[in-house]
Design a protein around this motif. Structure first.
Motif, mmCIF file in Angstrom:
data_model
loop_
_atom_site.group_PDB
_atom_site.id
_atom_site.type_symbol
_atom_site.label_atom_id
_atom_site.label_comp_id
_atom_site.label_asym_id
_atom_site.label_seq_id
_atom_site.Cartn_x
_atom_site.Cartn_y
_atom_site.Cartn_z
ATOM 1 N N LYS A 261 -18.899 48.027 -4.158
ATOM 2 C CA LYS A 261 -18.707 47.689 -5.474
ATOM 3 C C LYS A 261 -19.096 46.353 -5.929
ATOM 4 O O LYS A 261 -19.072 45.267 -5.208
ATOM 5 C CB LYS A 261 -17.180 47.521 -5.698
ATOM 6 C CG LYS A 261 -16.482 47.189 -6.985
ATOM 7 C CD LYS A 261 -15.005 46.979 -7.063
ATOM 8 C CE LYS A 261 -14.571 46.587 -8.350
ATOM 9 N NZ LYS A 261 -13.221 46.641 -8.588
ATOM 10 N N ASP A 266 -15.032 41.040 -13.541
ATOM 11 C CA ASP A 266 -14.214 41.934 -14.318
ATOM 12 C C ASP A 266 -13.157 41.456 -15.131
ATOM 13 O O ASP A 266 -12.069 40.855 -14.528
ATOM 14 C CB ASP A 266 -13.364 42.652 -12.762
ATOM 15 C CG ASP A 266 -12.603 43.698 -13.190
ATOM 16 O OD1 ASP A 266 -12.529 44.184 -14.289
ATOM 17 O OD2 ASP A 266 -11.786 44.265 -12.691
ATOM 18 N N LYS A 273 -7.615 42.190 -18.772
ATOM 19 C CA LYS A 273 -6.505 41.184 -17.987
ATOM 20 C C LYS A 273 -6.011 40.416 -18.335
ATOM 21 O O LYS A 273 -6.718 39.219 -19.431
ATOM 22 C CB LYS A 273 -7.333 41.063 -16.494
ATOM 23 C CG LYS A 273 -7.725 41.925 -15.472
ATOM 24 C CD LYS A 273 -8.495 41.515 -14.649
ATOM 25 C CE LYS A 273 -8.969 42.310 -13.493
ATOM 26 N NZ LYS A 273 -8.130 43.241 -12.793
ATOM 27 N N MET A 281 -12.206 36.707 -10.823
ATOM 28 C CA MET A 281 -12.829 38.122 -10.882
ATOM 29 C C MET A 281 -14.392 38.060 -10.704
ATOM 30 O O MET A 281 -14.886 38.967 -10.847
ATOM 31 C CB MET A 281 -12.332 38.805 -12.159
ATOM 32 C CG MET A 281 -10.878 39.477 -11.888
ATOM 33 S SD MET A 281 -10.774 40.533 -10.264
ATOM 34 C CE MET A 281 -9.568 40.036 -9.511
ATOM 35 N N ASP A 284 -15.403 40.187 -7.815
ATOM 36 C CA ASP A 284 -15.497 41.616 -7.925
ATOM 37 C C ASP A 284 -16.651 42.379 -7.293
ATOM 38 O O ASP A 284 -16.747 43.576 -7.392
ATOM 39 C CB ASP A 284 -15.074 41.995 -9.007
ATOM 40 C CG ASP A 284 -14.053 43.213 -9.060
ATOM 41 O OD1 ASP A 284 -13.674 43.582 -7.922
ATOM 42 O OD2 ASP A 284 -13.857 44.044 -9.917
ATOM 43 N N ASN A 341 -7.677 53.687 -18.264
ATOM 44 C CA ASN A 341 -7.692 52.236 -18.002
ATOM 45 C C ASN A 341 -8.999 51.789 -17.786
ATOM 46 O O ASN A 341 -9.570 52.038 -16.627
ATOM 47 C CB ASN A 341 -6.688 52.014 -17.136
ATOM 48 C CG ASN A 341 -6.395 50.463 -17.131
ATOM 49 O OD1 ASN A 341 -6.966 49.424 -17.194
ATOM 50 N ND2 ASN A 341 -4.892 50.169 -17.161
ATOM 51 N N ASP A 343 -9.801 49.057 -16.843
ATOM 52 C CA ASP A 343 -9.719 47.895 -15.661
ATOM 53 C C ASP A 343 -9.573 48.581 -14.332
ATOM 54 O O ASP A 343 -9.916 48.024 -13.256
ATOM 55 C CB ASP A 343 -8.440 47.134 -15.685
ATOM 56 C CG ASP A 343 -8.448 45.768 -14.893
ATOM 57 O OD1 ASP A 343 -9.342 45.665 -14.469
ATOM 58 O OD2 ASP A 343 -7.338 45.244 -14.617
ATOM 59 N N GLU A 345 -12.208 50.167 -13.219
ATOM 60 C CA GLU A 345 -13.709 50.503 -13.181
ATOM 61 C C GLU A 345 -14.423 50.403 -11.767
ATOM 62 O O GLU A 345 -15.411 51.157 -11.991
ATOM 63 C CB GLU A 345 -14.372 49.126 -14.146
ATOM 64 C CG GLU A 345 -14.503 47.820 -13.209
ATOM 65 C CD GLU A 345 -13.533 47.220 -12.460
ATOM 66 O OE1 GLU A 345 -12.274 47.673 -13.052
ATOM 67 O OE2 GLU A 345 -13.670 46.564 -11.475
ATOM 68 N N ARG A 347 -13.841 52.182 -9.168
ATOM 69 C CA ARG A 347 -13.808 53.507 -8.884
ATOM 70 C C ARG A 347 -14.989 54.278 -9.641
ATOM 71 O O ARG A 347 -15.463 55.261 -8.987
ATOM 72 C CB ARG A 347 -12.508 54.330 -8.649
ATOM 73 C CG ARG A 347 -11.940 54.404 -10.242
ATOM 74 C CD ARG A 347 -10.338 54.797 -10.181
ATOM 75 N NE ARG A 347 -9.765 53.423 -9.721
ATOM 76 C CZ ARG A 347 -8.298 53.387 -9.770
ATOM 77 N NH1 ARG A 347 -7.661 54.398 -10.040
ATOM 78 N NH2 ARG A 347 -7.792 52.389 -9.457
ATOM 79 N N THR A 370 -13.753 45.427 -3.574
ATOM 80 C CA THR A 370 -12.296 44.808 -3.962
ATOM 81 C C THR A 370 -11.664 45.733 -5.057
ATOM 82 O O THR A 370 -11.915 45.559 -6.132
ATOM 83 C CB THR A 370 -12.638 43.346 -4.726
ATOM 84 O OG1 THR A 370 -13.778 43.671 -5.777
ATOM 85 C CG2 THR A 370 -13.075 42.572 -3.695
ATOM 86 N N LEU A 371 -11.182 46.823 -4.544
ATOM 87 C CA LEU A 371 -10.581 47.786 -5.448
ATOM 88 C C LEU A 371 -9.359 47.760 -6.101
ATOM 89 O O LEU A 371 -9.384 47.922 -7.358
ATOM 90 C CB LEU A 371 -10.837 49.323 -4.644
ATOM 91 C CG LEU A 371 -11.099 50.466 -5.694
ATOM 92 C CD1 LEU A 371 -12.333 50.113 -6.560
ATOM 93 C CD2 LEU A 371 -11.133 51.825 -4.975
ATOM 94 N N THR A 372 -8.361 47.322 -5.576
ATOM 95 C CA THR A 372 -6.991 47.498 -6.266
ATOM 96 C C THR A 372 -6.323 46.309 -6.002
ATOM 97 O O THR A 372 -6.107 45.769 -4.801
ATOM 98 C CB THR A 372 -6.056 48.881 -5.472
ATOM 99 O OG1 THR A 372 -6.036 48.677 -4.469
ATOM 100 C CG2 THR A 372 -6.949 49.997 -6.142
ATOM 101 N N GLY A 373 -5.571 45.994 -7.136
ATOM 102 C CA GLY A 373 -4.347 44.983 -6.508
ATOM 103 C C GLY A 373 -3.244 45.417 -5.851
ATOM 104 O O GLY A 373 -2.441 44.877 -5.069
ATOM 105 N N MET A 432 -7.075 57.100 -13.662
ATOM 106 C CA MET A 432 -5.771 56.398 -12.999
ATOM 107 C C MET A 432 -4.587 57.517 -12.896
ATOM 108 O O MET A 432 -4.903 58.357 -13.526
ATOM 109 C CB MET A 432 -5.103 55.517 -14.292
ATOM 110 C CG MET A 432 -5.233 54.096 -13.753
ATOM 111 S SD MET A 432 -4.253 53.154 -15.273
ATOM 112 C CE MET A 432 -2.670 53.754 -14.989
#
Ligand code: BES
Ligand code: MN
Ligand code: ZN
Length: 498
Positions: A261, A266, A273, A281, A284, A341, A343, A345, A347, A370-373, A432
Motif C-alpha cells: 500500500k 491519506d 479525517k 498520514m 500510509d 467511505n 477513507d 482507500e 483496499r 497500514t490498512l486499518t485503525g 466498507m
C-alpha cells in the motif's frame, strides 16, 4: 551514514572514540556480559563498582558512560543494559536492542567498537543489525543537522579468520541499510514524496541494483482499467502510479509476489479525517516502502528466489475531481465497488495491484499495508496482524516474524462478515462493511481479489509502521521499517526450500 566493520583486535587495543560493553542484572547485582573481559581488565576489576556508583543496574534501555581506564585505546567506555542476566546467554532481540541503544548514545562520534556478546554468528549479526538500525537519524530537513550518526561501528570478533563474521556483517549491512532506506521514504514529507517521486526513486534505486522496474503513469493506468488506483488518486494534483519491480534468480524455484500500500498521504479524501488523525498520514506508504526495501535487500543478498514487487501509489485528497462517497468504481479485472467511505482507500489500490500480481501466477502473494485503525485498536502500536487464506502460511509468517524479533499476531478472516460488504451495496461490493472488527473486514475485502488456489497473506502494519514516541532499542521515532525483516527472512526460507 554509519558503516560497519569487523576487527579481530582486542577491545583494549582498538583505537576508537569509544568502546561499548554489555551489563546485565545478575542475582547479586550488576554483571558484565561476555565480550567485556578485556575492557574490565583495564579497570583492574573495578569496572562493575564504578558503573554501579554511576547508577547502572543492567536494565534494558540503559546507557552509562565513563572515561576509559589507562590501558584502553578508546577514550570513553559505554555500558549498555541487556536486562536479566541468563545462563544461556542473551537473546538476539536483547542484543539488537542493546546495540541500538548504544549506537544512538554514540551519535556524533567518528568510530566506536562494540565489545558485546558475539560468540555465535546469530549474536554477532544481531549486534551488527541493532547497531545500524539504532544509529539511524533523519535529518533531511534540519538546518542544523546536529552531530549526525556515529561514523563507524567496529564489530569485535575473536574467531579465527573471522570469515563468517564478515559474512554476517555484510548481511546485516544489506538488511540494515534497506530498512533505513524504507525509513527515509516514510519520513520524507508528503509534499516531496508524492507517487511520481516515489516511482522515480524506485527506478533509480532499481537501476543501481540491477532490478527491472516498470511504471504505469495515469495514462497507462487509465488504458489498463485500474479503476481502484485511479479512483483513489483522482482527487489529487499528484497523479497515481503503479510500479512493478522484479528480481529473478536463475536457480529460483519459487516466485513471491509482494504488494505494498503506497498512499503517500491519506487525508481521508471527501470522507476527510478530522484534525488529530492526519498528522502522521505520510506513513500510509509504509507497506510500499517495506516491500521495496525487501526486494532490494533480496537482490543484495543474492537470494535464490524470484520476487516481484508491486507498489500501489496514490495520494488520497479531497477536491472537485475526487471520488465521492456513493461513487462506483470499476476495478482492474472488472469487479465494481461502491465507495461508501473514501477513507477506506488502501483496499481499493491494493485490490487492483493484487489482481494484477495474480495474473503472473506467483506461488504466494503477500500484501503489506497500514490498512486499518481497527488493527491498531486490536493489537496496539508494536504488533502487526497476519491474515491469510491459508492456515499454514499465516502460521509460518507468524513464526518467521517471531524468529527475527518482530511482533506479529494471527488474525481471522471470518466468512460471515463478508456479507456486510455485499448485501447492502448497489455494486458487487462496498468498500466498507460492519464497523466492529474493521481490520478483518478489510482483509476479507482484499481476499475477493485473490485467485482461488493462490496462497495469500495480508500484513496490517498500521500499528508498528510509524513510531510516535521517543526512540527505544533500535526503533527510532517516525518510520520504523516494520515487516521488512520478516519478509526478507521469509524470502530466505523460501530460497532454502520452505
Ligand atoms: N491509513 C488508514 C489506516 C491507519 C490508521 C493507518 C491509523 C495508520 C494509523 C486507512 O486508510 C483508513 O483510513 N482506514 C479507515 C477505514 C474505515 C474508513 C473503514 C479506518 O481504519 O478508520
Ligand atoms: Mn484512509
Ligand atoms: Zn490509508
Amino acid at each position: 551514514m554509519t558503516v560497519l566493520s569487523v576487527s579481530t583486535s582486542s577491545a583494549a587495543a582498538l583505537r576508537a572514540d569509544a568502546v561499548v560493553v554489555g551489563v546485565a542484572k545478575g542475582p547479586k547485582g550488576l554483571v558484565l556480559a561476555p565480550g567485556a573481559e578485556a575492557v574490565a581488565e583495564a579497570f583492574d576489576g573495578k569496572l562493575l563498582d564504578l558503573l554501579t556508583t554511576l547508577g547502572a543496574a543492567g536494565a534494558e534501555g540503559e546507557a552509562v558512560k565513563l572515561p576509559a581506564a589507562a590501558g584502553l585505546k578508546a577514550a570513553l567506555v559505554l555500558a549498555v543494559g541487556l536486562g536479566e542476566a541468563t545462563e544461556e546467554g542473551y537473546s538476539a532481540e536483547a542484543l539488537r536492542r542493546a546495540a541500538g541503544v548504544a549506537a544512538r548514545a554514540l551519535s556524533g562520534l567518528k568510530k566506536a567498537a562494540l565489545a558485546l556478546p558475539a560468540a555465535a554468528e546469530e549474536e554477532f549479526e544481531a549486534v551488527a543489525l541493532g547497531g545500524l538500525l539504532g544509529a539511524y537519524e533523519y535529518t533531511t530537513y534540519k538546518g542544523d543537522a546536529g552531530k549526525g550518526p556515529v561514523g563507524e561501528l567496529v564489530l569485535l570478533t575473536d574467531r579465527k579468520g573471522s570469515k563468517d563474521a564478515k559474512a554476517a556483517a555484510e548481511r546485516a549491512t544489506a538488511l540494515g541499510e534497506e530498512i533505513n532506506r524504507a525509513r527515509d521514504l516514510i519520513n520524507a514529507a508528503p509534499n516531496d514524496l508524492h507517487p511520481k517521486a516515489f516511482a522515480t526513486i524506485a527506478q533509480a534505486v532499481g537501476k543501481e541494483h540491477g532490478l527491472k522496474v516498470e511504471v504505469w503513469d495515469e495514462k497507462a493506468l487509465t488504458k489498463g482499467g485500474f479503476g481502484g488506483i485511479l479512483g483513489v488518486g483522482n482527487g489529487s494534483a499528484n497523479p497515481p502510479r503503479l510500479v512493478r519491480v522484479a528480481y529473478t534468480h536463475p536457480k529460483a524455484k519459487q516466485t513471491i509476489a509482494l504488494v505494498g500500500k503506497g498512499i503517500t498521504y491519506d487525508s481521508g479524501g471527501i470522507s476527510l479525517k478530522p484534525a488529530g488523525h492526519n498528522e502522521t498520514m505520510k506513513c500510509d506508504m509504509s507497506g510500499a516502502a517495506a516491500v521495496f526495501a525487501t526486494i532490494v535487500a533480496a537482490k543484495r543478498l543474492g537470494l535464490q528466489v524470484n520476487i516481484t514487487t508491486w507498489l500501489a501509489l496514490a495520494e488520497n485528497m479531497p477536491s472537485g475531481t475526487a471520488t465521492r462517497p456513493g461513487d462506483v468504481l470499476r476495478m482492474y479485472g472488472g469487479k465494481t465497488v461502491e465507495v461508501l467511505n473514501t477513507d477506506a482507500e488502501g483496499r481499493l489500490v491494493l485490490a487492483d495491484a493484487i489482481t494484477k500480481a495474480g495474473e503472473e501466477n506467483p506461488d504466494v502473494i503477500i500484501d503489506v499495508a497500514t490498512l486499518t485503525g481497527a488493527m491498531v485498536f486490536a493489537l496496539g502500536n508494536r504488533t502487526f496482524g497476519v491474515m491469510s487464506n491459508s492456515d499454514e502460511l499465516r502460521n509460518r509468517l507468524h513464526a518467521t516474524a517471531d524468529s527475527v524479533g518482530e511482533a506479529a499476531w494471527p488474525m481471522p478472516l471470518p466468512a460471515d462478515m463478508r456479507k456486510s460488504m455485499t448485501e447492502s451495496s448497489i455494486a458487487d461490493m462496498a468498500n466498507m462493511g460492519e464497523r466492529m472488527g474493521g481490520g478483518l473486514v478489510a482483509g476479507l475485502f482484499l481476499q475477493e481479489y485473490v485467485n482461488e488456489g493462490t496462497d495469500w497473506a495480508h500484513l496490517d502494519i498500521a500499528g508498528p509502521a510509524f513510531h510516535e514516541g521517543a526512540a527505544y532499542g533500535y526503533t527510532p521515532k517516525g518510520g520504523t521499517g516494520s515487516a521488512i525483516r520478516t519478509l526478507v527472512r521469509f524470502a530466505e526460507e523460501t530460497a532454502a526450500g520452505a
